[in-house]
Design a protein around this motif. Structure first.
Motif, short mmCIF file in Angstrom:
data_model
loop_
_atom_site.label_atom_id
_atom_site.label_comp_id
_atom_site.label_asym_id
_atom_site.label_seq_id
_atom_site.Cartn_x
_atom_site.Cartn_y
_atom_site.Cartn_z
N TYR A 258 25.79 62.34 -5.40
CA TYR A 258 25.88 63.12 -6.63
C TYR A 258 24.62 63.95 -6.87
CZ TYR A 258 30.34 61.18 -8.14
OH TYR A 258 31.66 60.85 -8.23
N LYS B 145 24.80 66.98 -4.73
CA LYS B 145 25.82 67.92 -5.21
C LYS B 145 25.43 68.54 -6.55
CE LYS B 145 28.82 66.92 -1.96
NZ LYS B 145 29.06 67.83 -0.86
N GLY B 146 24.25 68.16 -7.08
CA GLY B 146 23.77 68.73 -8.33
C GLY B 146 24.47 68.18 -9.57
N GLN B 147 25.02 66.99 -9.49
CA GLN B 147 25.71 66.37 -10.63
C GLN B 147 24.69 65.65 -11.51
OE1 GLN B 147 29.00 66.61 -11.28
NE2 GLN B 147 29.39 67.84 -9.47
N ARG B 148 24.11 66.36 -12.46
CA ARG B 148 23.01 65.83 -13.26
C ARG B 148 23.43 64.77 -14.26
NH1 ARG B 148 20.85 71.62 -14.84
NH2 ARG B 148 20.74 72.43 -12.74
N GLY C 200 33.37 67.13 -3.73
CA GLY C 200 32.82 68.45 -3.49
C GLY C 200 33.64 69.36 -2.60
N LYS C 201 32.96 70.40 -2.13
CA LYS C 201 33.60 71.42 -1.32
C LYS C 201 32.86 71.54 0.01
CE LYS C 201 35.48 73.88 -5.20
NZ LYS C 201 36.35 72.80 -5.52
N ASN D 73 38.31 72.34 -0.78
CA ASN D 73 37.98 71.03 -1.36
C ASN D 73 37.87 70.03 -0.21
OD1 ASN D 73 38.13 71.78 -4.14
ND2 ASN D 73 40.35 71.86 -3.92
N ARG E 91 26.83 73.01 -1.78
CA ARG E 91 26.34 72.46 -3.05
C ARG E 91 27.07 73.06 -4.25
NH1 ARG E 91 20.56 70.60 -4.89
NH2 ARG E 91 20.89 70.62 -7.12
N LYS E 92 27.20 74.38 -4.28
CA LYS E 92 27.86 75.04 -5.41
C LYS E 92 28.75 76.16 -4.92
CE LYS E 92 24.59 73.97 -8.97
NZ LYS E 92 24.12 74.26 -10.26
N VAL E 93 29.81 76.41 -5.69
CA VAL E 93 30.75 77.48 -5.39
C VAL E 93 31.08 78.20 -6.69
CG1 VAL E 93 33.09 77.99 -4.61
CG2 VAL E 93 31.76 76.28 -3.42
N ASN E 94 31.17 79.51 -6.62
CA ASN E 94 31.60 80.29 -7.78
C ASN E 94 32.90 81.00 -7.42
OD1 ASN E 94 31.46 81.52 -10.33
ND2 ASN E 94 30.58 83.37 -9.42
#
Length: 195
Positions: A37, A40-43, A98-99, A144, A170-173
């Motif tokens: 987590y 994955k940047g899940q703060r 995550g992705k 995914n 890590r992140k997707v927009n």
């Protein structure tokens, strides 16, 4: 009666090492998930998992410190750590958080592959590039992680010798992603289907 049992050999050399073993499984499994987590940047989730991880660890290590001459506790601690790593990896694999980016390299025309991926609900982008053996087509698809086995199956059905790489993201927009959950159906729609 409880204090006598806590001093008995059955508790000290049987029950206590087992308790330490299971405590270590729990805290190491939680620790594995916490690291995932964090990456994955899940703060919000990571600190909560960290609290429980350290709390369980302190309880386990305090029991070892109270029983320093009990090697069964050492064994339970070490075996719990090893087992916790294994179970943590299984849980993480099962959650598939995550992705991921799937990058496909092919010397064939990949227009059909892009069409197959798109028809299956996966976004795909292709472009031409130059590789060690000449011109290659590269297909990118961000999916995914839970859908990775489905995409791998599509790729291998397209060409069993296809070269592809999977990387964590890590992140997707935005993007085109296949739904991983079934849409909610109201109670009234369920009743209508039954008629």
């Amino acid at each position: 009666m409880a204090p006598d049992f806590l001093q008995s050999d059955l508790y000290l050399y049987g029950v206590l090492p087992l308790l330490i073993f299971f405590a270590r499984i729990c805290d190491v499994t939680i620790g594995t998930l916490r690291i995932i987590y964090v990456s994955k940047g899940q703060r919000r989730i990571a600190p909560i998992l960290g609290f429980f991880e350290v709390f369980i660890w302190i309880v386990a290590i305090s029991q070892i410190m109270k029983n320093l001459n009990n090697f069964a506790c050492y064994f339970g601690y070490a075996a719990g750590f090893a087992t916790g790593n294994y179970i943590g990896m299984l849980v993480e694999e099962r959650l598939a958080i995550g992705k991921v980016l799937v990058r496909v390299f092919s010397t064939d025309n990949v227009a059909d592959l892009v069409q197959i991926l798109n028809a299956s609900g996966f976004g795909a982008t292709s472009f031409q590039a130059h590789g060690a053996q000449g011109e290659v087509s590269i297909v990118y698809s961000v999916i995914n992680r839970k859908n990775l086995p489905d995409v791998q199956s599509l790729l291998l059905n397209f060409n069993p010798n296809l070269f592809y790489v999977v990387e964590d993201i890590r992140k997707v927009n935005k993007g085109i992603f296949q739904a991983t959950v079934k849409p909610k159906i109201s109670i009234f729609e369920r009743w209508r289907k039954g008629k």
